[in-house]
Scaffold this active site. Structure first.
Site, PDB file in Angstrom:
ATOM      1  CG  HIS A 103      21.248  -2.239 -33.837  1.00 38.72           C
ATOM      2  ND1 HIS A 103      22.235  -2.558 -32.941  1.00 38.72           N
ATOM      3  CD2 HIS A 103      20.110  -2.758 -33.321  1.00 38.72           C
ATOM      4  CE1 HIS A 103      21.722  -3.251 -31.943  1.00 38.72           C
ATOM      5  NE2 HIS A 103      20.422  -3.391 -32.146  1.00 38.72           N
ATOM      6  CG  ASP A 106      24.681  -0.288 -34.095  1.00 44.84           C
ATOM      7  OD1 ASP A 106      24.049   0.392 -33.284  1.00 44.84           O
ATOM      8  OD2 ASP A 106      24.672  -1.543 -34.094  1.00 44.84           O
TER       9      ASP A 106
HETATM   10  C1  XUL Z   1      19.209  -5.670 -26.089  1.00 46.13           C
HETATM   11  C2  XUL Z   1      19.842  -6.539 -27.082  1.00 46.13           C
HETATM   12  C3  XUL Z   1      19.982  -5.992 -28.457  1.00 46.13           C
HETATM   13  C4  XUL Z   1      19.782  -6.986 -29.548  1.00 46.13           C
HETATM   14  C5  XUL Z   1      19.826  -6.400 -30.939  1.00 46.13           C
HETATM   15  O1  XUL Z   1      19.090  -6.212 -24.843  1.00 46.13           O
HETATM   16  O2  XUL Z   1      20.268  -7.628 -26.773  1.00 46.13           O
HETATM   17  O3  XUL Z   1      21.243  -5.413 -28.549  1.00 46.13           O
HETATM   18  O4  XUL Z   1      20.737  -8.007 -29.485  1.00 46.13           O
HETATM   19  O5  XUL Z   1      18.921  -5.372 -31.124  1.00 46.13           O
END
Ligand code: XUL
Ligand code: CO
Length: 444
Positions: A103, A106
């Site tokens: 992300h 992150d």
């Molecule tokens: C949350 C989840 C996230 C997504 C990316 O449950 O799975 O980490 O994969 O935002």
């Protein structure tokens, strides 16, 4: 640059089922050719940045427990972000898997304002580009965190305030640009706050229209910048909100169809999200594959005794085999792969536990892959399915599906031809046995 994972000095290697080394692969053999392709290229395994490097092992009742020095000293947030990235790329390289996922938040901290946030992101994307160049580790997908900051408490694109929509759009624009720049093969949208806490204050249809508008803008931007990766929506029924609009694959499929977005967005199916929605992972994958929306997988598992997203490492060959049978029966991944959206238990506090979790999960996946390929090669399930529906290939089946038929003409045929359907066995137990025999006998 000091090593963080000092218990592991070399990339984890395949040593075969007989090895006594806990830090080796018993089944995952990247170079093994299966159906004309390297195992690594079939599975396209990725490590996720968030659970593995951002999370200190805290939960809602307690503080972080993990030994994660790069999360310790944050007096200079950018220095800390660089250290975290050093640790992450060291881990990716030592694990010996080809991809990672992240992300925006992150890898780069929020700044005092959006301008600073963006400059942090750009600096860390430059740093990541160098790491990718140096290590050969690649980006599977990027995404934007549109759920942690309080500005998104009432949703991102589905927020009652258009300013939150605009802020989310800005974040996705830059996260998509970053993914493109880093050579990512896909981009994920997980709508963690795209849902509601209570219907008392919610305009449901208005929020769906906003979400669709958001996706339209993302698709348009993807084209504009020439990103030829795939866009994925990651379904999840609830958590953190009471109800999320991307509930499951069928709901996302209906949504894409309603807003004319089919063919533009595909699904990233997470095992533990499937089970939270009351389905099996197998069900979600089969639905997506058969309806042309399958994209990628977040590999993990839940705990059948509780109702939340535990994101544990996969350890059931059978659960994985059945889903992989559908994925590879349909040709495997295009731009997606298996992202390990997995986290350690809070008591697994040593840095080396991160290796044990991934090695076990990856071997489970590799074993499931070999069993699935064996079932496919022998046509164990595909033949049983074709045989079961064979009648539809005959005269009556073809007639019913043709435009010639009407309810009345079919009724007439029943009378005239004395049609009297006889029940036949679905052979469930026999098929379950055949799957088990494949699991037991596949010799890796
Ligand atoms: C949350 C989840 C996230 C997504 C990316 O449950 O799975 O980490 O994969 O935002
Ligand atoms: Co996920």
């Amino acid at each position: 640059m000091a090593d963080f994972f000092t218990d592991v000095s070399e990339p984890i290697r395949y040593e075969g089922p007989g090895t006594a080394n806990p830090l080796a692969y018993r089944v995952y053999d990247p170079d093994r050719i299966v159906a004309g392709k390297r195992m690594e290229d079939h599975l396209r395994i990725a490590v996720c940045y968030w659970h593995s490097f951002n999370w200190p092992g805290s939960d809602i009742f307690g503080d972080g427990t993990f030994d994660r020095p790069w999360l310790g000293d944050v007096s200079d947030e950018m220095d800390a972000a660089r250290q975290k990235m050093d640790a992450a790329f060291e881990f990716f390289s030592k694990l010996g898997t080809p991809y990672f996922c992240f992300h925006d938040r992150d890898i780069a901290p929020d700044g005092a304002d959006y301008r600073e946030t963006l400059s942090n992101l750009h600096a860390m994307v430059d740093y990541a580009a160098e790491k990718i160049e140096r290590t050969g580790v690649k980006l599977l997908w990027g995404t934007a965190n549109l759920f942690s900051h309080p500005r998104f408490a009432a949703g991102a694109s589905t927020n009652p305030n258009p300013e939150a929509f605009a802020y989310a759009a800005a974040q996705v624009r830059h996260a998509l640009d970053a993914t493109h720049r880093l050579g990512g093969t896909s981009y994920v949208l997980w709508g963690g706050r795209e849902g509601y806490e209570t219907l008392l204050n919610t305009l449901m249809k208005r929020e769906a229209d906003q979400l669709a508008r958001f996706l339209e803008l993302v698709v348009e931007h993807k084209r504009k910048i020439g990103f030829d990766g795939q866009l994925f929506i990651e379904p999840k029924p609830q958590e953190p909100t009471k109800h999320q609009y991307d509930y499951d694959c069928a709901t996302v499929h209906g949504f894409l169809e309603r807003y004319d977005l089919l063919g533009e967005l595909f699904v990233n199916i997470e095992v533990n999200h499937a089970t939270l929605a009351g389905h099996s992972f197998h069900h979600e994958v089969k639905y997506a594959v058969e309806n042309g929306i399958f994209g990628s997988v977040d590999a993990n598992r839940g705990d059948p005794q509780n109702g939340w997203d535990t994101d544990q490492f996969p350890n059931s060959v059978e659960e994985m085999t059945l889903a992989l049978h559908e994925i590879f029966g349909a040709g495997g991944f295009d731009r997606g792969g298996f992202n390990f959206d997995t986290k350690l238990r809070r008591q697994s506090m040593d840095r080396t536990d991160l290796f044990h979790g991934h090695i076990g999960g990856i071997d489970t996946l590799a074993k499931a892959f070999l069993v699935a390929m064996d079932l496919l090669e022998k046509e164990t399930l595909t033949r049983a399915r074709t045989d079961r529906y064979a009648g539809w290939k005959g005269d009556l089946g073809a007639y019913i599906m043709s435009t010639e038929a009407s309810l009345a003409s079919i009724a007439d045929r029943v009378l005239e031809e004395g049609i009297d359907p006889q029940p036949v066995s679905g052979r469930q137990e026999a098929l379950e046995n055949l799957v088990n025999h494949a699991v037991w006998s596949e010799s890796s």
